[in-house]
Write a protein that holds these residues in place. Structure first.
Motif, PDB file in Angstrom:
ATOM      1  N   SER A  37      11.744   0.031  -5.044  1.00 23.21           N
ATOM      2  CA  SER A  37      11.010  -0.471  -3.884  1.00 23.21           C
ATOM      3  C   SER A  37      10.533  -1.895  -4.189  1.00 23.21           C
ATOM      4  O   SER A  37      10.439  -2.286  -5.354  1.00 23.21           O
ATOM      5  CB  SER A  37       9.819   0.440  -3.560  1.00 23.21           C
ATOM      6  N   VAL A  38      10.266  -2.641  -3.132  1.00 25.48           N
ATOM      7  CA  VAL A  38       9.918  -4.050  -3.314  1.00 25.48           C
ATOM      8  C   VAL A  38       8.516  -4.269  -2.763  1.00 25.48           C
ATOM      9  O   VAL A  38       8.155  -3.786  -1.711  1.00 25.48           O
ATOM     10  CB  VAL A  38      10.901  -4.967  -2.573  1.00 25.48           C
ATOM     11  N   TRP A  39       7.692  -4.971  -3.542  1.00 26.66           N
ATOM     12  CA  TRP A  39       6.298  -5.208  -3.193  1.00 26.66           C
ATOM     13  C   TRP A  39       6.014  -6.698  -3.212  1.00 26.66           C
ATOM     14  O   TRP A  39       6.724  -7.468  -3.855  1.00 26.66           O
ATOM     15  CB  TRP A  39       5.380  -4.531  -4.229  1.00 26.66           C
ATOM     16  N   ARG A  40       4.888  -7.031  -2.544  1.00 29.47           N
ATOM     17  CA  ARG A  40       4.462  -8.421  -2.617  1.00 29.47           C
ATOM     18  C   ARG A  40       2.944  -8.479  -2.639  1.00 29.47           C
ATOM     19  O   ARG A  40       2.278  -7.783  -1.877  1.00 29.47           O
ATOM     20  CB  ARG A  40       4.991  -9.191  -1.404  1.00 29.47           C
ATOM     21  N   TRP A  41       2.468  -9.324  -3.610  1.00 30.07           N
ATOM     22  CA  TRP A  41       1.001  -9.491  -3.687  1.00 30.07           C
ATOM     23  C   TRP A  41       0.653 -10.911  -3.360  1.00 30.07           C
ATOM     24  O   TRP A  41       1.227 -11.838  -3.925  1.00 30.07           O
ATOM     25  CB  TRP A  41       0.519  -9.121  -5.100  1.00 30.07           C
ATOM     26  N   GLN A  42      -0.272 -11.033  -2.448  1.00 30.14           N
ATOM     27  CA  GLN A  42      -0.736 -12.384  -2.082  1.00 30.14           C
ATOM     28  C   GLN A  42      -2.137 -12.565  -2.623  1.00 30.14           C
ATOM     29  O   GLN A  42      -3.108 -12.072  -2.045  1.00 30.14           O
ATOM     30  CB  GLN A  42      -0.739 -12.529  -0.553  1.00 30.14           C
ATOM     31  N   PRO A  43      -2.238 -13.265  -3.751  1.00 29.38           N
ATOM     32  CA  PRO A  43      -3.547 -13.432  -4.374  1.00 29.38           C
ATOM     33  C   PRO A  43      -4.542 -14.090  -3.403  1.00 29.38           C
ATOM     34  O   PRO A  43      -5.741 -13.798  -3.483  1.00 29.38           O
ATOM     35  CB  PRO A  43      -3.266 -14.348  -5.567  1.00 29.38           C
ATOM     36  N   ALA A  44      -4.085 -14.915  -2.505  1.00 26.32           N
ATOM     37  CA  ALA A  44      -4.993 -15.662  -1.650  1.00 26.32           C
ATOM     38  C   ALA A  44      -5.905 -14.729  -0.865  1.00 26.32           C
ATOM     39  O   ALA A  44      -7.121 -14.858  -0.918  1.00 26.32           O
ATOM     40  CB  ALA A  44      -4.182 -16.544  -0.693  1.00 26.32           C
ATOM     41  N   ASN A  46      -5.667 -11.418  -1.358  1.00 28.19           N
ATOM     42  CA  ASN A  46      -5.791 -10.188  -2.140  1.00 28.19           C
ATOM     43  C   ASN A  46      -5.148  -8.975  -1.481  1.00 28.19           C
ATOM     44  O   ASN A  46      -5.515  -7.852  -1.738  1.00 28.19           O
ATOM     45  CB  ASN A  46      -7.284  -9.909  -2.448  1.00 28.19           C
ATOM     46  N   GLN A  47      -4.184  -9.266  -0.578  1.00 21.61           N
ATOM     47  CA  GLN A  47      -3.499  -8.178   0.104  1.00 21.61           C
ATOM     48  C   GLN A  47      -2.184  -7.833  -0.584  1.00 21.61           C
ATOM     49  O   GLN A  47      -1.503  -8.698  -1.116  1.00 21.61           O
ATOM     50  CB  GLN A  47      -3.202  -8.604   1.553  1.00 21.61           C
ATOM     51  N   VAL A  48      -1.841  -6.587  -0.562  1.00 22.26           N
ATOM     52  CA  VAL A  48      -0.544  -6.141  -1.098  1.00 22.26           C
ATOM     53  C   VAL A  48       0.287  -5.600   0.042  1.00 22.26           C
ATOM     54  O   VAL A  48      -0.182  -4.807   0.859  1.00 22.26           O
ATOM     55  CB  VAL A  48      -0.731  -5.048  -2.157  1.00 22.26           C
ATOM     56  N   PHE A  49       1.513  -6.113   0.079  1.00 22.77           N
ATOM     57  CA  PHE A  49       2.445  -5.624   1.094  1.00 22.77           C
ATOM     58  C   PHE A  49       3.577  -4.876   0.426  1.00 22.77           C
ATOM     59  O   PHE A  49       4.056  -5.244  -0.643  1.00 22.77           O
ATOM     60  CB  PHE A  49       2.997  -6.794   1.930  1.00 22.77           C
ATOM     61  N   HIS A  50       4.022  -3.880   1.089  1.00 26.91           N
ATOM     62  CA  HIS A  50       5.232  -3.226   0.664  1.00 26.91           C
ATOM     63  C   HIS A  50       6.298  -3.796   1.544  1.00 26.91           C
ATOM     64  O   HIS A  50       6.272  -3.663   2.760  1.00 26.91           O
ATOM     65  CB  HIS A  50       5.119  -1.709   0.868  1.00 26.91           C
ATOM     66  N   GLY A  60      -0.873  -5.185   5.311  1.00 25.09           N
ATOM     67  CA  GLY A  60      -1.255  -5.204   3.912  1.00 25.09           C
ATOM     68  C   GLY A  60      -2.452  -4.307   3.619  1.00 25.09           C
ATOM     69  O   GLY A  60      -3.163  -3.878   4.522  1.00 25.09           O
ATOM     70  N   VAL A  61      -2.624  -4.025   2.322  1.00 21.34           N
ATOM     71  CA  VAL A  61      -3.831  -3.309   1.899  1.00 21.34           C
ATOM     72  C   VAL A  61      -4.438  -4.079   0.754  1.00 21.34           C
ATOM     73  O   VAL A  61      -3.736  -4.784   0.031  1.00 21.34           O
ATOM     74  CB  VAL A  61      -3.515  -1.862   1.425  1.00 21.34           C
ATOM     75  N   PRO A  62      -5.769  -3.961   0.533  1.00 22.17           N
ATOM     76  CA  PRO A  62      -6.369  -4.653  -0.585  1.00 22.17           C
ATOM     77  C   PRO A  62      -5.777  -4.138  -1.905  1.00 22.17           C
ATOM     78  O   PRO A  62      -5.419  -2.967  -2.010  1.00 22.17           O
ATOM     79  CB  PRO A  62      -7.855  -4.300  -0.490  1.00 22.17           C
ATOM     80  N   ILE A  63      -5.703  -5.064  -2.867  1.00 23.11           N
ATOM     81  CA  ILE A  63      -5.037  -4.683  -4.125  1.00 23.11           C
ATOM     82  C   ILE A  63      -5.713  -3.491  -4.792  1.00 23.11           C
ATOM     83  O   ILE A  63      -5.059  -2.631  -5.398  1.00 23.11           O
ATOM     84  CB  ILE A  63      -4.935  -5.884  -5.081  1.00 23.11           C
TER      85      ILE A  63
END
Ligand code: C2E
Ligand code: CA
Ligand code: CA
Length: 838
Positions: A37-44, A46-50, A60-63
């Motif tokens: 599976s592929v994920w992405r984290w946007q530190p700006a 703090n959201q994580v997307f699948h 997104g959801v919070p990390i």
């Protein structure tokens, strides 16, 4: 299929839209099938997307929430990695475990790299790959490698590898432990240095041979260890070949076989030891393999069997060395041994050079440590001398020396055998023959003439009997004939022939002698079915003829049977004799011939019958046996005699006669024990006299009873030896403490050659069996001198003393020695006349 981490905040459905590189379909496949599976984290923010791709954005959801999917122990590490990645913009890979909410923990691999964007906006792309299966396989592999390494390290066999030319390339690590480190030298060099110089040439030659021929190597040699001692090693190697068959490698193993070699050496030592015992034994010892083939024979055995060339007969079946008629017995013994039993027997078989021999042979199993029957052991020994004596005794014991005819015992045996053969509706006649005027010839013409007449009578009767009848001489001038007849009437012809042949004149010492005969006839099965009854019936008929002035024949008729009636009355009286105190015991001294000292007394039973007077035990013991009274009477004698013996000095023994019937009823052991208990008499002072007939029917029970008595310290004597079957086998079946020569032989001494031969043989037998011999019925000095000269141990008879009443025996025992004066001839005559000895 392993379930990848479910994107936070989502169910099964993915909220992924658009994907330039992969369709969301493809991604789902990746996830479901490949576990990717592929994920992405946007530190700006703090959201994580699948995500499905670098660009498409779902919800997104919070990390912190996303991290909950990760194993609690791995969470902070994963977070640190991601934070570091965000700060440096680097890429990399890490592993983590899933949160075990669903039960199972997955191992996941995350590969991260920076996404597109600048500064804080630069996201981190993460490809998560489920590697649970791969990891597990890896672990298993590692474990098995570990196992392998351990196996190699612990294996007593050291693997080694050599090239086609025999140069050692590699040796297992245990080599170092045994031989020490090679320290830079080549293994081959190291090995050569540590080889025992004595073994080196052979080992090198073998190795060279293997290399040259490709034959596997298998050599044993001594190797110098790190402890500076030589141990035995075994090296084996086999060639490894390429596709063309050319040898490219030698795969070898090296094993420490030192303990094994030591055990072998110890075994050889003990074999050596065993062999030295075997060779010094005087018996022939043969070892057979489990199938019964001869594989070893000791030196004495070769000598006994006159074998010069063992190799020639080795490995042949053991039974093939025996005469044909003996082979089944040998084969049976081998079969029994194969079943775990030992069989012992006396068999005839010539030696390798044909000398006739009798062997006492036992075949028994030899078991290996695990209990298997591995070998058979055949023992022992040349018994030809003893067997010759036995056969002599048997012959002498069965034949009348004067005429060569069967004696009473043998004649009875023949009746028994004929009865067993008798077919239904067939008859057998027993003729009792008495010479009418024999006594006259004997008295007027002398004994030699009498003997000649008896021999001539025997010859004529033998002619009369022809090939079908059987003649015996039962005593003095009593002859008997046995004839199988179809009808009882046929025996008339035989009786007439007997009378006719004996009526013809005899020429004795030039003189014509006329005698006549009387014949009594009994018919089996009509008049009886055992020798005693038949003979008795024939005698009854004979007496009738004599009463009617002789020279004729008569058949037995039941009315004639007054004697039988008398027996019935006696039986009845005997049953009351005990309670009426008509039975009592007398004691006859037994004397040590060499020292003339009193050894002990034999208890002899007496019956004082109110009307008949003294009745001989020879007459009433058989009645007691028939009526079953023998147990009670036997117990009485034991009690009475043991109680009396307690009044004698301790050294004086007591001998008591036991009837075979007492063994048959099985009461004997208890009876003896009770007598000893009640009287306090020590077992060692008691001797039991039994006759061969106790052992006759191979009764293991009787032997067991005897052995039990023997084991308690009681001595056992074999009574009346020479009159019965006199077979060595009885003497071997039980370790008798004493053999008693029957008085019928002693009474014939010193005049009769035959009796002298029997007496001599029995004494010789006793000597070879290391058994004491007692002569009964010693009446004269001549007899005693002869017995003494032959080496007889003990004597008993009127020469020393008649059986004595208890009081007299007690007085004699107290003096412990016999009066030096043996009985005078008149006393003997008086004792004989009186019929009783008290
Ligand atoms: P046996 O055991 O052979 O006993 C020896 C017999 O020879 C005795 O006869 C004894 O009196 C007799 N005798 C001893 N010395 C001389 C001698 O110098 N010359 C002569 N002519 N005879 C001598 P006895 O007492 O009449 O006993 C006959 C047989 O009866 C015994 O033979 C034995 O078999 C049996 N018997 C005797 N007492 C008992 C007993 O208590 N129990 C059993 N079961 N049998 C007994
Ligand atoms: Ca006796
Ligand atoms: Ca006897």
């Amino acid at each position: 299929m392993h379930k990848p981490i479910t994107p936070p905040g989502q169910g099964q459905e993915q909220r992924v839209q658009g994907d330039p590189a992969f369709s969301s379909e493809t991604l789902r496949h990746l996830r479901d099938i490949a576990g990717v599976s592929v994920w992405r984290w946007q530190p700006a923010d703090n959201q994580v997307f699948h995500t499905g791709s670098g660009s498409s954005i779902g919800q997104g959801v919070p990390i912190q929430q996303a991290l909950k999917q990760i194993h609690p122990e791995d969470r902070s590490r994963v977070k640190r990695k991601l934070v570091a990645a965000a700060r440096t913009g680097g890429s990399g890979r890490f592993e983590f475990r899933s949160n075990p909410t669903g039960g199972s923990v997955h191992t996941l691999s995350a590969t991260f790299f920076p996404g597109e964007g600048e500064g804080e906006d630069k996201p981190i792309q993460i490809i998560v790959h489920d590697i649970t299966v791969a990891r597990r396989a890896e672990l298993a592999l590692r474990e098995s490698e570990e196992h392998y390494r351990n196996a190699v390290a612990l294996n007593p066999e050291i693997p080694w590898l050599a090239n086609a030319e025999g140069k050692l390339i590699e040796v297992g690590p245990r080599w170092n432990q045994i031989a020490g480190p090679a320290e830079g030298r080549e293994y081959g060099q190291h090995w050569r240095e540590r080889l025992h110089p004595e073994d080196a040439p052979y080992v090198h030659a073998q190795w060279a041979h293997s290399i040259a021929t490709g034959e596997p190597l298998d050599v044993e040699y001594r190797l110098l260890t790190i402890k500076n001692e030589y141990i035995w090693m075994r090296a084996r190697a086999a060639p490894g070949r390429d596709d063309t068959g050319r040898i490219v490698r030698w795969y070898g193993t090296l094993a420490d076989i030192n303990t094994h070699r030591q055990a072998l050496a110890a075994l050889r030592d003990s074999e050596e030891f065993a062999r030295s015992i075997l060779e010094s034994s005087t018996t022939a010892i043969e070892v057979l393999d489990a199938e019964g083939r001869l594989i070893f024979i000791n030196g004495p055995g070769k000598a006994l069997m006159e074998i010069d060339d063992f190799a020639r007969i080795a490995h042949r079946p053991f039974d093939s060395f025996w005469p044909q008629q003996v082979q089944p017995a040998i084969r049976n013994a081998i079969a029994s041994a194969q079943q775990g039993h030992t069989v012992r027997q006396t068999l005839f078989g010539p030696t390798a050079k044909g000398s006739p021999r009798w062997w006492d042979i036992s075949i028994s199993p030899i078991r290996s440590a695990d209990g298997r029957i591995e070998r058979l052991l055949a023992l022992s020994s040349d018994v030809s001398d003893a067997k010759r004596i036995e056969l002599e005794i048997i012959h002498l014991a069965r034949h009348d020396a004067l005429t060569g005819l069967a004696n009473r015992m043998h004649f009875y045996e023949q009746i028994d055998a004929a009865l067993a053969r008798l077919k239904p509706l067939q008859s057998m006649a027993v003729f009792s023959i008495d010479l009418d005027d024999f006594k006259l010839v004997n008295d007027t013409m002398g004994h030699p003439a009498g003997d000649q007449l008896l021999r001539d009578v025997a010859t004529r009767l033998a002619v009369c009997a022809g090939g079908t009848g059987f003649v015996g001489r039962l005593g003095g001038d009593e002859f008997a004939l046995l004839f199988e007849v179809y009808k009882p009437e046929d025996s008339v012809l035989v009786a007439q022939a007997i009378l006719a042949t004996l009526a013809r004149p005899f020429i004795i010492e030039g003189e014509t002698v006329n005698i006549g005969a009387s014949v009594g006839i009994a018919i089996a099965p009509r008049n009886g079915t055992n020798p005693e009854i038949l003979m008795q019936s024939a005698d009854v008929a004979l007496y009738r003829v004599k009463a009617e002035h002789g020279r004729g024949f008569r058949f037995f008729e039941p009315a004639m049977d007054l004697a039988l009636k008398g027996r019935r009355e006696m039986k009845r009286d005997l049953s009351r004799a005990l309670e009426r105190k008509e039975l009592f015991v007398v004691y006859q001294p037994q004397i040590d011939i060499a020292s003339n000292r009193l050894n002990g007394f034999e208890a002899l039973l007496r019956w004082q019958h109110p009307a008949r007077g003294a009745v001989s035990p020879a007459d009433f013991i058989p009645l007691a046996e028939e009526s079953g009274l023998i147990d009670e009477i036997g117990a009485f004698v034991l009690q009475e005699a043991c109680a009396e013996a307690m009044h004698w000095p301790d050294a004086i023994r007591l001998a008591v006669n036991l009837s075979p019937a007492q063994f048959r009823s099985r009461a004997v052991n208890r009876t003896v024990a009770e007598a000893l208990n009640k009287t306090g008499m020590p077992a060692t002072r008691l001797e039991l006299e039994i006759t061969e007939s106790v052992l006759l029917d191979e009764s293991t029970e009787a032997i067991a009873a005897l052995k039990a008595l023997h084991a308690s310290g009681i001595r056992v004597a074999l009574d009346d030896f020479g009159t019965g079957y006199s077979s060595l086998s009885y003497l071997r079946r039980f370790p008798f403490d004493k053999i008693k020569i029957d008085r019928s032989f002693v009474s014939d001494l010193p005049g009769s050659e035959e009796s002298a031969a029997i007496v001599r043989s029995i004494i010789g037998l006793g000597r070879s069996l290391k058994t004491r011999v007692t002569a009964e019925g010693v009446e004269t000095w001549d007899q005693l001198l002869m017995l003494s000269a032959e080496g007889c141990d003990e004597a008993q008879g009127y020469l020393f003393s008649q059986p004595l009443p208890a009081a007299q025996a007690r007085a004699l025992a107290a003096t412990r020695s016999l009066s030096a004066r043996p009985a005078e001839p008149q006393e003997i005559a008086a004792a004989k006349r009186s019929g009783t000895d008290s």
